[in-house]
Write an enzyme that holds these catalytic residues in place. Structure first.
Site, PDB file in Angstrom:
ATOM      1  N   PRO A   2     102.596 -66.349  32.199  1.00 53.72           N
ATOM      2  CA  PRO A   2     103.679 -66.965  31.442  1.00 53.72           C
ATOM      3  C   PRO A   2     104.039 -66.181  30.176  1.00 53.72           C
ATOM      4  O   PRO A   2     103.248 -66.103  29.244  1.00 53.72           O
ATOM      5  CB  PRO A   2     103.117 -68.341  31.066  1.00 53.72           C
ATOM      6  CG  PRO A   2     101.867 -68.501  31.852  1.00 53.72           C
ATOM      7  CD  PRO A   2     101.384 -67.131  32.166  1.00 53.72           C
ATOM      8  N   GLU A   3     105.204 -65.574  30.181  1.00 50.89           N
ATOM      9  CA  GLU A   3     105.773 -65.006  28.953  1.00 50.89           C
ATOM     10  C   GLU A   3     107.021 -65.838  28.660  1.00 50.89           C
ATOM     11  O   GLU A   3     107.185 -66.916  29.226  1.00 50.89           O
ATOM     12  CB  GLU A   3     106.075 -63.514  29.145  1.00 50.89           C
ATOM     13  CG  GLU A   3     104.787 -62.720  29.408  1.00 50.89           C
ATOM     14  CD  GLU A   3     104.984 -61.211  29.489  1.00 50.89           C
ATOM     15  OE1 GLU A   3     105.908 -60.706  28.847  1.00 50.89           O
ATOM     16  OE2 GLU A   3     104.210 -60.552  30.187  1.00 50.89           O
ATOM     17  N   LYS A  61     106.344 -67.962  23.256  1.00 47.04           N
ATOM     18  CA  LYS A  61     105.569 -68.553  24.349  1.00 47.04           C
ATOM     19  C   LYS A  61     105.025 -69.926  23.988  1.00 47.04           C
ATOM     20  O   LYS A  61     104.308 -70.531  24.774  1.00 47.04           O
ATOM     21  CB  LYS A  61     104.404 -67.624  24.713  1.00 47.04           C
ATOM     22  CG  LYS A  61     104.850 -66.240  25.148  1.00 47.04           C
ATOM     23  CD  LYS A  61     103.669 -65.315  25.251  1.00 47.04           C
ATOM     24  CE  LYS A  61     104.110 -63.876  25.038  1.00 47.04           C
ATOM     25  NZ  LYS A  61     102.978 -62.970  24.872  1.00 47.04           N
ATOM     26  N   ARG A 129      92.145 -70.264  33.755  1.00 49.80           N
ATOM     27  CA  ARG A 129      91.298 -69.439  32.883  1.00 49.80           C
ATOM     28  C   ARG A 129      91.089 -70.012  31.480  1.00 49.80           C
ATOM     29  O   ARG A 129      90.391 -69.414  30.659  1.00 49.80           O
ATOM     30  CB  ARG A 129      91.888 -68.031  32.790  1.00 49.80           C
ATOM     31  CG  ARG A 129      91.836 -67.350  34.141  1.00 49.80           C
ATOM     32  CD  ARG A 129      92.472 -65.991  34.151  1.00 49.80           C
ATOM     33  NE  ARG A 129      92.702 -65.589  35.536  1.00 49.80           N
ATOM     34  CZ  ARG A 129      93.383 -64.512  35.908  1.00 49.80           C
ATOM     35  NH1 ARG A 129      93.899 -63.727  34.991  1.00 49.80           N
ATOM     36  NH2 ARG A 129      93.543 -64.222  37.168  1.00 49.80           N
ATOM     37  N   ARG A 292      93.816 -52.800  28.191  1.00 48.27           N
ATOM     38  CA  ARG A 292      94.610 -53.249  29.320  1.00 48.27           C
ATOM     39  C   ARG A 292      95.439 -52.087  29.821  1.00 48.27           C
ATOM     40  O   ARG A 292      95.163 -50.944  29.481  1.00 48.27           O
ATOM     41  CB  ARG A 292      95.460 -54.463  28.979  1.00 48.27           C
ATOM     42  CG  ARG A 292      96.339 -54.306  27.773  1.00 48.27           C
ATOM     43  CD  ARG A 292      96.725 -55.642  27.195  1.00 48.27           C
ATOM     44  NE  ARG A 292      95.533 -56.395  26.808  1.00 48.27           N
ATOM     45  CZ  ARG A 292      95.557 -57.535  26.150  1.00 48.27           C
ATOM     46  NH1 ARG A 292      96.685 -58.073  25.843  1.00 48.27           N
ATOM     47  NH2 ARG A 292      94.451 -58.144  25.805  1.00 48.27           N
TER      48      ARG A 292
END
Length: 309
Positions: A2-3, A61, A129, A292
């Site tokens: 989700p952005e 967000k 998560r 990342r």
DNA sequence: TATCGGGCCTGTAGGC
DNA sequence: TGCCTACAGGCCCGAT
């Protein structure tokens, strides 16, 4: 993941299905989803029950639902929701089976659609998560003097789709930084709503390298970058968001389709679509960035002479 | 004060 | 088959 576009899709769903309804019951299945509500689970349950959802708001967000007590003229607090990287907010009927990883369930007052169909009675917060969560948060004046925001979202900058987003102020702030472009795009205090996927896509669209020093940006280049962010996110919104797997869905549990339209993110080793169309040989490469991945075209997003990884 | 890096989390994929 | 490790990544907080 989700952005901004994904959160906006969820916000629209909440606006349609949840606004105007009272929270009649609150079930918490996993207290870790209330980590940021420091007063604890009982406090959350007791204070939320009986309040009515006034509207559905978003900045970047962060999604929040201003809550009104029956006698109040204006909402004084909100239910602040962050989806993290795997959060979902689903509306569901009581007879639908509990999804795996459901953390919080809100029972909603009965309501009907325009056609008289009864609306689903529950809002379910599902988060595999547990990077996301909820909290009850007082509404405070926004630092720019326009409207109210939850206290815990007051430090978040306006996002590029916000009509009040100030490109000139963003450019000035960018120039003051001494970091790389992608790090700046991911800084929600500078510009909000952009995560790893859309940062790579916007940088690709603007032909900028992720480690280009922020202080080298000119005003026209900043405008191009902001326009690229807006374009990428508008297209994602039109497609219902980006879904790589079942981790992102709208309030009805449906996936978006923007992943099919990505030009750089996740396309390591594939030809750069822009270069390919021009008969050039650019290839998407994947590089390590802040623990990342970052994706860029080897040809049209060249590594700058000055480099801020 | 600004910037950076690690920790929080769980499911999945891949190697052995 | 089962175990282990790496990886995904937004946000917060402590360290520099």
């Amino acid at each position: 993941m989700p952005e901004l576009p994904e959160v906006e899709v969820v916000r629209r769903g909440v606006e349609r299905w949840v606004v105007g309804r009272m929270v009649e019951s609150v079930q918490v299945f996993d207290a870790r989803s209330l980590r940021r509500h420091t007063a604890g689970v009982l406090d959350f349950q007791e204070r939320l029950a009986g309040l009515t959802v006034d509207s559905a708001q978003r900045r970047g967000k962060f999604l929040w639902l201003p809550l009104r007590d029956g006698a109040e003229a204006e909402p004084a607090r909100s239910l602040l929701v962050h989806l993290g990287m795997s959060g979902q907010l689903l509306v569901a009927s009581e007879d639908q089976p509990a999804p795996r990883h459901e953390r919080i369930r809100l029972g909603l007052s009965p309501s009907a659609s325009e056609t008289g169909e009864p609306l689903p009675e529950q809002a379910r917060f599902v988060d595999q998560r547990i990077f996301g969560g909820m909290l009850l948060d007082p509404l405070v004046p926004s630092t720019d003097g326009h409207g109210l925001v939850p206290e815990h979202a007051a430090h978040i900058a306006r996002d590029p789709l916000d009509p009040l987003f100030d490109v000139a102020a963003f450019h000035a702030a960018l120039r003051r930084r001494r970091t790389g472009l992608k790090r700046a795009l991911l800084d929600q205090g500078l510009i909000s709503g952009i995560g790893n996927i859309y940062a790579d896509e916007a940088l690709w669209a603007a032909r900028l390298h992720w480690a280009a020093p922020t202080e080298t940006m000119t005003a026209p280049r900043t405008r191009e970058l902001v326009a690229a962010c807006q374009e990428v996110m508008r297209r994602a919104l039109d497609a219902g968001g980006t879904s790589f797997d079942s981790l992102y869905v709208n309030v009805n549990g449906e996936s978006g389709y923007f992943a099919r339209s990505l030009n750089a993110y996740g396309r390591e080793g594939l030809p750069c679509p822009r270069c390919e169309a021009a008969g050039e040989d650019g290839v998407i490469v994947r590089e390590k960035f802040a623990n990342r991945s970052s994706y860029r075209c080897s040809r049209c997003q060249k590594r700058p002479r000055r480099f801020r990884p």
